[in-house]
Design an enzyme around this catalytic site. Structure first.
Site, PDB file in Angstrom:
ATOM      1  N   HIS A   1       0.921  -0.687  -0.093  1.00  0.00           N
ATOM      2  CA  HIS A   1       0.044   0.165  -0.119  1.00  0.00           C
ATOM      3  C   HIS A   1       0.633   1.164  -0.105  1.00  0.00           C
ATOM      4  O   HIS A   1       1.681   1.496   0.830  1.00  0.00           O
ATOM      5  CB  HIS A   1      -1.097  -0.365   0.968  1.00  0.00           C
ATOM      6  CG  HIS A   1      -2.196   0.932   0.973  1.00  0.00           C
ATOM      7  ND1 HIS A   1      -3.321   0.895   1.792  1.00  0.00           N
ATOM      8  CD2 HIS A   1      -2.102   2.031   0.668  1.00  0.00           C
ATOM      9  CE1 HIS A   1      -4.090   1.855   1.258  1.00  0.00           C
ATOM     10  NE2 HIS A   1      -3.648   2.910   0.732  1.00  0.00           N
TER      11      HIS A   1
ATOM     12  N   HIS B   1       1.321   4.998  -2.397  1.00  0.00           N
ATOM     13  CA  HIS B   1       0.938   5.714  -3.821  1.00  0.00           C
ATOM     14  C   HIS B   1       2.343   6.578  -4.068  1.00  0.00           C
ATOM     15  O   HIS B   1       2.686   7.440  -3.450  1.00  0.00           O
ATOM     16  CB  HIS B   1      -0.053   7.204  -2.977  1.00  0.00           C
ATOM     17  CG  HIS B   1      -1.086   5.904  -2.390  1.00  0.00           C
ATOM     18  ND1 HIS B   1      -1.955   5.634  -2.988  1.00  0.00           N
ATOM     19  CD2 HIS B   1      -1.924   5.519  -1.322  1.00  0.00           C
ATOM     20  CE1 HIS B   1      -3.483   5.987  -2.581  1.00  0.00           C
ATOM     21  NE2 HIS B   1      -2.766   5.511  -1.391  1.00  0.00           N
TER      22      HIS B   1
ATOM     23  N   HIS C   1      -9.384   1.281  -1.266  1.00  0.00           N
ATOM     24  CA  HIS C   1      -9.471   1.479  -0.693  1.00  0.00           C
ATOM     25  C   HIS C   1     -11.035   1.556   0.828  1.00  0.00           C
ATOM     26  O   HIS C   1     -12.288   1.847  -0.551  1.00  0.00           O
ATOM     27  CB  HIS C   1      -8.810   2.362  -0.285  1.00  0.00           C
ATOM     28  CG  HIS C   1      -7.641   3.212  -0.525  1.00  0.00           C
ATOM     29  ND1 HIS C   1      -7.474   3.325  -1.442  1.00  0.00           N
ATOM     30  CD2 HIS C   1      -6.914   4.457   0.182  1.00  0.00           C
ATOM     31  CE1 HIS C   1      -5.804   2.948  -1.567  1.00  0.00           C
ATOM     32  NE2 HIS C   1      -5.325   4.080  -0.698  1.00  0.00           N
TER      33      HIS C   1
ATOM     34  N   GLU D   1     -11.553   3.091   6.081  1.00  0.00           N
ATOM     35  CA  GLU D   1     -10.053   4.381   6.134  1.00  0.00           C
ATOM     36  C   GLU D   1     -11.564   5.159   6.976  1.00  0.00           C
ATOM     37  O   GLU D   1     -11.039   5.362   8.092  1.00  0.00           O
ATOM     38  CB  GLU D   1      -9.633   4.925   4.982  1.00  0.00           C
ATOM     39  CG  GLU D   1      -8.479   5.982   6.003  1.00  0.00           C
ATOM     40  CD  GLU D   1      -8.098   6.672   4.506  1.00  0.00           C
ATOM     41  OE1 GLU D   1      -7.898   6.631   3.812  1.00  0.00           O
ATOM     42  OE2 GLU D   1      -6.547   7.072   4.436  1.00  0.00           O
TER      43      GLU D   1
ATOM     44  N   ASP E   1       1.468   3.874   2.673  1.00  0.00           N
ATOM     45  CA  ASP E   1       0.561   4.967   2.150  1.00  0.00           C
ATOM     46  C   ASP E   1       1.190   6.116   1.731  1.00  0.00           C
ATOM     47  O   ASP E   1       1.780   5.848   0.268  1.00  0.00           O
ATOM     48  CB  ASP E   1      -0.017   5.546   3.328  1.00  0.00           C
ATOM     49  CG  ASP E   1      -1.966   5.153   2.623  1.00  0.00           C
ATOM     50  OD1 ASP E   1      -1.886   5.069   1.417  1.00  0.00           O
ATOM     51  OD2 ASP E   1      -2.983   6.435   3.605  1.00  0.00           O
ATOM     52  N   ASP E   2       1.242   6.923   2.456  1.00  0.00           N
ATOM     53  CA  ASP E   2       2.653   8.151   1.482  1.00  0.00           C
ATOM     54  C   ASP E   2       3.055   8.649   2.358  1.00  0.00           C
ATOM     55  O   ASP E   2       3.010   9.850   2.905  1.00  0.00           O
ATOM     56  CB  ASP E   2       0.487   9.751   1.718  1.00  0.00           C
ATOM     57  CG  ASP E   2       0.033   9.192   0.617  1.00  0.00           C
ATOM     58  OD1 ASP E   2       0.155   9.018  -0.595  1.00  0.00           O
ATOM     59  OD2 ASP E   2      -0.969   8.319   1.134  1.00  0.00           O
TER      60      ASP E   2
HETATM   61  N1  HPA Z   1      -7.015   7.547   1.400  1.00  0.00           N
HETATM   62  C1  HPA Z   1      -7.093   8.186  -0.047  1.00  0.00           C
HETATM   63  N2  HPA Z   1      -7.224   8.098  -1.079  1.00  0.00           N
HETATM   64  C2  HPA Z   1      -5.465   8.254  -0.555  1.00  0.00           C
HETATM   65  C3  HPA Z   1      -5.052   8.075   0.456  1.00  0.00           C
HETATM   66  C4  HPA Z   1      -5.602   7.090   1.206  1.00  0.00           C
HETATM   67  O1  HPA Z   1      -5.046   6.380   2.007  1.00  0.00           O
HETATM   68  N3  HPA Z   1      -3.721   8.213   0.179  1.00  0.00           N
HETATM   69  C5  HPA Z   1      -3.605   8.555  -1.433  1.00  0.00           C
HETATM   70  N4  HPA Z   1      -5.136   8.572  -1.852  1.00  0.00           N
HETATM   71 ZN    ZN Z   2      -3.621   4.767   0.538  1.00  0.00          ZN
END
Ligand code: HPA
Ligand code: ZN
Length: 339
Positions: free
Chosen positions: A17, A19, A197, A200, A278-279
């Site tokens: 996971h 991006h 996703h 969350e 994630d990011d």
């Molecule tokens: N959630 C939804 N969209 C996203 C995320 C996330 O954690 N990171 C990058 N785009």
């Molecule tokens: Zn994500």
């Protein structure tokens, strides 16, 4: 280095996971802004980092899409991807399955081919030079329409053999998985894996929709599944992998404190949880920092950490022979580590 840090540092793992646009470090953002003559609303790298305070997912997405504006040329996507792979290699990551958001770029008139050719060239280089195998997952932006997602899928058709699958990201609440039922069916008919996703910020009902309507092979985040015991039972029975992102959850206020993160409970319930970043450029930690900080907060030990690493290979889209090799490598590492 603490013992947990040392254990995690060498622990072979996969990241499922991530991006790519979320791995754009402020330094590279500035370099690309200069190279491409793009104005960015920040005076310095420190100013950029100071702006990374988010109350929720949307707060983050606004700044994340703005940052992506510096990505213009094939070389930019190549540089972005290779920088991530080098950083991942330093964290003993052996395999990655990375997301990209083509609509973020095609909506700015950057050709799809520019984006994907840069990414694919860097993934090939990462395998050659760093020994990291990879899969690429095309994410549809859920705040846009299903028609726009279909157009993106059509544009991607010449590349289907180089894609591992499709995903669904961006603003969750108000954009349920059901909105993308037909385009996910079309992707499945073309042999693409499906991930999304869900859970969350969205409710358990969105996770059910991802399972029943999108027929997902893997669940991204999934935190709010824990609010529904029947859903947890189903995810356990179906051996669904969850790609959990603890430092993201903290930065986006999905959890108020890492000590309250549900990762330990997920493992205790028998859910196939994995740890991911994630990011990382926005959330302040690559994958090993996610392992270490969560281990410290929740009191996880080497056995739990090895389970998380094994889950990352089991839940990947690698073939069975590769999975077996990686799982044996995790076992050998854990057996050989004195803690
Ligand atoms: N959630 C939804 N969209 C996203 C995320 C996330 O954690 N990171 C990058 N785009
Ligand atoms: Zn994500």
């Amino acid at each position: 280095m603490s013992e947990i840090e040392a254990f995690v540092a060498g622990l072979p793992k996969a990241e499922l996971h991530l991006h790519l646009e979320g791995s754009l470090e402020p330094e590279l953002m500035f370099a690309l802004a200069r190279r491409n003559g793009v104005d960015i609303p920040f005076g310095s790298v420190d100013e950029v980092r100071a702006a990374y305070e988010f109350a929720n997912l949307q707060d983050f997405l606004d700044i994340y899409y703005a940052g992506a504006d510096v990505l213009r040329e094939e070389q930019d996507f190549y540089d972005l991807t290779l920088a991530y792979l080098k950083r991942a290699a330093a964290d003993a990551v052996r395999h990655v399955e990375v997301f990209f958001d083509p609509q973020t770029h095609t909506d700015r008139s950057i050709p799809f081919a520019t984006v994907i050719n840069g990414i694919l060239a860097a993934l090939a280089e990462g395998e050659r030079e760093l020994g990291i195998t990879s899969g690429l997952i095309l994410c549809f932006l859920r705040h846009l329409s299903e028609d726009a997602a279909f157009a993106t899928l059509q544009t991607a058709e010449p590349y289907f053999d180089r894609l591992a699958g499709v995903g669904l990201d961006s603003s969750e609440v108000g954009h349920p998985p059901s909105k993308f039922r037909r385009v996910f069916a079309a992707a499945g008919q073309n042999g693409l894996r499906r991930v999304a996703h869900a859970g969350e910020e969205g409710p358990p009902a969105y996770v059910y929709e991802a399972l029943d309507l999108l027929h997902i092979d893997r669940l991204d985040h999934g935190n709010r599944s824990l609010e529904d015991d029947a859903l947890v039972g189903r995810l356990v029975r179906e051996e669904m992998t969850l790609t959990v992102c603890p430092l993201s959850n903290l930065k986006l206020c999905v959890v108020d404190d890492l000590v309250n993160h549900p990762l330990r409970r997920m493992l205790e319930l028998g859910l196939r949880a994995t740890v991911n970043s994630d990011d990382p450029a926005y959330f302040g930690g690559y994958v090993n920092e996610n392992y270490v900080k969560t281990a410290r907060a929740l009191g996880l030990g080497p056995t739990d950490l090895a389970t998380l690493a094994k889950n990352s290979f089991t839940g990947s889209f690698l073939d069975d022979a590769a999975k077996t090799r990686h799982l044996a490598a995790v076992d050998a590492y854990a057996d050989g580590f004195e803690i």
